[in-house]
Design a protein around this motif. Structure first.
Motif, PDB file in Angstrom:
ATOM      1  N   PRO A   1     -28.486  -3.107  39.818  1.00 41.83           N
ATOM      2  CA  PRO A   1     -28.704  -2.719  38.529  1.00 41.83           C
ATOM      3  C   PRO A   1     -30.006  -3.420  38.190  1.00 41.83           C
ATOM      4  O   PRO A   1     -30.257  -4.557  38.826  1.00 41.83           O
ATOM      5  N   CYS A   2     -30.745  -2.969  37.145  1.00 43.63           N
ATOM      6  CA  CYS A   2     -32.009  -3.713  36.966  1.00 43.63           C
ATOM      7  C   CYS A   2     -31.954  -4.988  36.197  1.00 43.63           C
ATOM      8  O   CYS A   2     -32.734  -5.850  36.065  1.00 43.63           O
ATOM      9  N   GLY A   3     -30.794  -5.059  35.368  1.00 45.11           N
ATOM     10  CA  GLY A   3     -30.549  -6.507  34.796  1.00 45.11           C
ATOM     11  C   GLY A   3     -31.210  -6.376  33.253  1.00 45.11           C
ATOM     12  O   GLY A   3     -30.789  -7.196  32.721  1.00 45.11           O
ATOM     13  N   ALA A   4     -32.158  -5.423  33.033  1.00 42.38           N
ATOM     14  CA  ALA A   4     -32.937  -5.576  31.703  1.00 42.38           C
ATOM     15  C   ALA A   4     -32.500  -4.631  30.891  1.00 42.38           C
ATOM     16  O   ALA A   4     -32.740  -4.673  29.637  1.00 42.38           O
ATOM     17  N   CYS A   5     -31.972  -3.284  31.101  1.00 50.10           N
ATOM     18  CA  CYS A   5     -31.543  -2.276  29.974  1.00 50.10           C
ATOM     19  C   CYS A   5     -30.499  -2.692  29.208  1.00 50.10           C
ATOM     20  O   CYS A   5     -29.766  -3.429  29.408  1.00 50.10           O
ATOM     21  N   HIS A   6     -30.287  -1.638  28.202  1.00 49.68           N
ATOM     22  CA  HIS A   6     -29.237  -1.875  27.333  1.00 49.68           C
ATOM     23  C   HIS A   6     -27.959  -1.865  27.956  1.00 49.68           C
ATOM     24  O   HIS A   6     -27.177  -2.956  27.764  1.00 49.68           O
ATOM     25  N   GLN A   7     -27.776  -0.902  28.994  1.00 51.92           N
ATOM     26  CA  GLN A   7     -26.337  -1.044  29.801  1.00 51.92           C
ATOM     27  C   GLN A   7     -26.189  -2.577  30.368  1.00 51.92           C
ATOM     28  O   GLN A   7     -25.093  -2.724  30.459  1.00 51.92           O
ATOM     29  N   CYS A   8     -27.250  -2.818  31.210  1.00 56.20           N
ATOM     30  CA  CYS A   8     -27.180  -3.900  31.979  1.00 56.20           C
ATOM     31  C   CYS A   8     -26.684  -5.244  30.825  1.00 56.20           C
ATOM     32  O   CYS A   8     -25.848  -6.134  31.169  1.00 56.20           O
ATOM     33  N   GLN A   9     -27.515  -5.225  29.883  1.00 56.34           N
ATOM     34  CA  GLN A   9     -27.312  -6.222  28.943  1.00 56.34           C
ATOM     35  C   GLN A   9     -25.852  -6.413  28.350  1.00 56.34           C
ATOM     36  O   GLN A   9     -25.492  -7.396  27.693  1.00 56.34           O
TER      37      GLN A   9
ATOM     38  N   VAL B   1     -23.840   1.991  34.833  1.00 57.35           N
ATOM     39  CA  VAL B   1     -24.351   2.882  34.298  1.00 57.35           C
ATOM     40  C   VAL B   1     -25.988   2.459  33.982  1.00 57.35           C
ATOM     41  O   VAL B   1     -26.507   3.211  33.098  1.00 57.35           O
ATOM     42  N   CYS B   2     -26.481   1.656  34.566  1.00 50.29           N
ATOM     43  CA  CYS B   2     -27.819   1.160  34.513  1.00 50.29           C
ATOM     44  C   CYS B   2     -28.671   2.437  34.614  1.00 50.29           C
ATOM     45  O   CYS B   2     -28.517   3.122  35.490  1.00 50.29           O
ATOM     46  N   ARG B   3     -29.685   2.328  33.592  1.00 52.85           N
ATOM     47  CA  ARG B   3     -30.682   3.471  33.656  1.00 52.85           C
ATOM     48  C   ARG B   3     -31.502   3.596  35.022  1.00 52.85           C
ATOM     49  O   ARG B   3     -32.002   4.406  35.363  1.00 52.85           O
ATOM     50  N   ARG B   4     -31.648   2.322  35.681  1.00 47.58           N
ATOM     51  CA  ARG B   4     -32.668   2.110  36.825  1.00 47.58           C
ATOM     52  C   ARG B   4     -31.927   1.705  37.970  1.00 47.58           C
ATOM     53  O   ARG B   4     -32.428   1.312  38.814  1.00 47.58           O
TER      54      ARG B   4
HETATM   55 ZN    ZN Z   1     -30.209  -1.882  34.016  1.00 46.79          ZN
END
Ligand code: ZN
Ligand code: ZN
Length: 340
Positions: free
Chosen positions: A88-96, A102-105
């Protein structure tokens, strides 16, 4: 380093690739086993659709930590771990918000990100390395990923022990679902599976109501077991129109339908089948670290038998004894013994 490199449709080659080195926050594994799954099969025979080309594939793997990158704590050389391949990207709303599955990236190592487990060595993020206790072998460690898919789905449905549950499809995910249901004390489980071989595996695991949807009246059985209501939870682990229809129609009023498959093609639905009975549709994707921990605990406690449905093949035989055997339904679950 010997590895299986994917070049395209029906083209997976065992080659020498450069030995990977762990960067900051990463660990290097000597891979033990790597499982093959439906998406590998699909990409190999009908893809590539989302797998990368000219990279090492394999996303269900275990190994022994042989080198730590800078700044890694909580792991030592010699630890045996199950790798969680989601990146996961760690930065998107889902990651946060902790919903990183379900990370966007997000990408997946060994699928659309390089560095898969079908290699003698692989590098993974240290926070994606789940330590295996003494009781859990490296072969079982490679089963944690698919079992976590099932665990995550079942946890989303949160069944209570007295429910009547039907599972459509007894492939590896269906088996994992069955085991996860049983671990929660659910005893009234109906499994619908057309393959005699897969049905036999389920019976051996203790499934006593295993039906063939082509010949048996699955929904009639559910109705008979529930005074005409149907299952309070139906799980589609097959992902085809027939299993989807059966899951919808076999579900009780206000019951839940859990979609736990990737559908190879669109399915059709008359929404009234949901509206007129207030049936709920749940879906489930992948897993989070807590699902990994739950599966590892179940494996350690001996509640998840794996002998009867898993076979091992050598890396050199990954295509013939692995992918082809799965396609021809000569195998249920194949683990590639990367050390052999
Ligand atoms: Zn993410
Ligand atoms: Zn998989």
């Amino acid at each position: 380093v010997r590895a299986a490199v994917f070049y395209g449709r029906e083209d997976l080659r065992i080659e020498d690739v450069p030995e990977p080195a762990p960067g900051p926050g990463q660990v290097k594994l000597r891979v033990g086993f790597n499982g093959l799954c439906g998406s590998d099969l699909h990409e190999f025979y009908a893809g590539p659709r989302f797998y990368g080309s000219e990279m090492v594939i394999g996303h269900e793997f275990s190994g022994e930590v042989v080198e730590l990158g800078a700044g890694v704590s909580g792991l030592v050389e010699g630890d045996r771990v199950a790798a969680e391949p989601l990146l996961p990207c760690g930065a998107c709303h889902q990651c946060q918000t902790g919903e990183y599955h379900v990370c966007r990236r997000s990408a997946m190592q060994g699928c659309n990100a390089p560095g898969g487990g079908l290699a003698e060595y692989a590098v993974i993020r240290a926070d994606k390395a789940h330590i295996l206790p003494q009781e859990v072998g490296l072969a079982e460690g490679a089963l944690v990923e698919p079992l976590a898919v099932a665990e995550h789905g079942v946890s989303r449905a949160a069944p209570s022990a007295e429910e009547l549950v039907v599972v459509h499809g007894a492939g590896p995910i269906g088996v994992g679902v069955f085991l996860a249901l049983r671990a929660r004390g659910v005893e009234r489980i109906v499994v619908a599976e057309p393959s005699a071989q897969r049905a036999a595996v389920l019976r051996e695991l203790g499934g006593y109501t295993v039906l063939d949807p082509a010949n048996d009246d699955v929904n009639g059985t559910l109705m008979a077991m529930s005074d005409g209501d149907g299952a309070t939870l139906s799980i589609d682990a097959a992902g085809v129109q027939a299993s989807f229809d059966a899951a919808v129609r076999g579900t009780a009023k206000q019951g839940r339908i859990l979609l736990l498959a990737t559908y190879g093609a669109p399915v059709s639905l008359n929404p009234n089948e949901l509206v007129m009975s207030e049936r709920h549709v749940l879906s489930s994707k992948a897993y989070r670290s807590n699902d990994y921990r739950a599966v590892i605990a179940s494996l350690a406690s001996g509640r998840y038998p794996t002998e009867s449905w898993v076979q091992h093949v050598k890396l050199a035989d990954v295509v013939d004894a692995g992918l082809r055997a799965l396609r021809d339904q000569r195998a249920m679950k194949v683990l590639v013994d990367v050390r052999s």
